[in-house]
Design a protein around this motif. Sequence first.
Motif: not given
Length: 441
Positions: A377-378, A419, A27, A63, A33
């Motif tokens: 996924a974020s 992500s 993130r 990621s 994020g």
Amino acid sequence: MHRLTSGLFLCLLFAVIAAADSWPQFRGPNGDGKVDGQNVPIRFSDSDNVSWKTPLPGKAWSSPVVADGVVWLTTAIEVFPTEEERIEILTKKGIEPKKFKQLQVAKQIDLKVLSVDLESGAVTRTIDLTSVEEPDSIHSLNSYASPTPVIDGDNIYCHFGTYGTFCLSRETGTIKWQRKFPLSHSVGPGSSPLIHGDSLVLIQDGINSQYVVSLNKATGETLWKTDRPEMDAPDGEQKKAYSTPIAITDQQGRDQLICMASQWMVAYEPKTGAEIWKVRHGKGFSVVPRPVYNDGVVYFATGFGSGKLWAVSVDGAGDVTDTHFKWESSKSIPSKPSPLLHDGLIYVIADDGIASCFDAESGDQIWKKRIGGKFSASPLFVGGYIYLGSHEGVVTVLKPGKQAVVAAENKLPGQIMASPAVVDNALILRTSEALYRIESK
């Protein structure tokens, strides 16, 4: 005075450049994020606005992380059994037949880390880390390489849960140290590592034991290990968790490691591992989302079985369940994607494709919109937009604010479980089939 001013300007300039070129952990730079000062396309496809597309070997939901013009990724190369062998393996492990369909089995896994040139997309190095015979079964939605690596200085740290933790030189690719912390994850590894100061922090919440451990990042030596609070659960399945820690400094100046667990959210003293405060959030378990923090409050989702979004003040000590809880909501809360906090609003995408926006102060739900698809996924915030990637390979782009507005929808081949990262005004996006560099042409 002029030299001092010029020096300060250059330091700030170099800091901005470094931030633009780096995505060192799950993130992003701050683990939330969000990225400032970058812009990526809101419309793209498998060919449009794609600078390069690189097929990747194996299966991994970790990621990408990026530094110094190199993208790093972990992967697992699996050797699969026949269906007859699969049933035999699961039966031998004592797993109930009703769970066979949701589990994935491998006869062997080879864990590797890859380096990819950011400019060209060429795979420049494949580093073998370890091979595992007859690994534990995992959930069909998981992978054996789901934790995201973390870059710190000259090193990259790759964590695979029970299968090992590795510190590598980014320059030479050699393994500087490795550790192994055996754990029964039940459905596979998930929690990503965190670098804080001179330590590497790992959340180890399995079905057989639950603890947080801090390692000397230079040597791998254990600095401290702290067991999780006692849990009220019939078995270990309700004690396991897969969240990634965050590090904060509260408004009193206290450094805190905030480490989400099943049933409890706990803050630890980074140097000693002592508990600072804890909150009992209920019966939630198998917690995946990474918490987010702002202005004295931590926001977190409580996992499976009791999916809620909580807000808790971080200035307490001891058990603060009855004193520092601010609000909760149980409306379309994700079990896997992490929340996104921006300009006083919290955005979430539930596993079943329902996006929601909440007021961070009150917890009131401002809007809810069905996006469609399944999500792990974020969310990502970049260039004034929110990006949501689904299992179906669709990236939905939302405009943030108090109205639910879809700005674009983009389809790529394969699943999106990892992500994304952002560097140099480019989206570095991993699907189940390939790694993409997406940028405006």
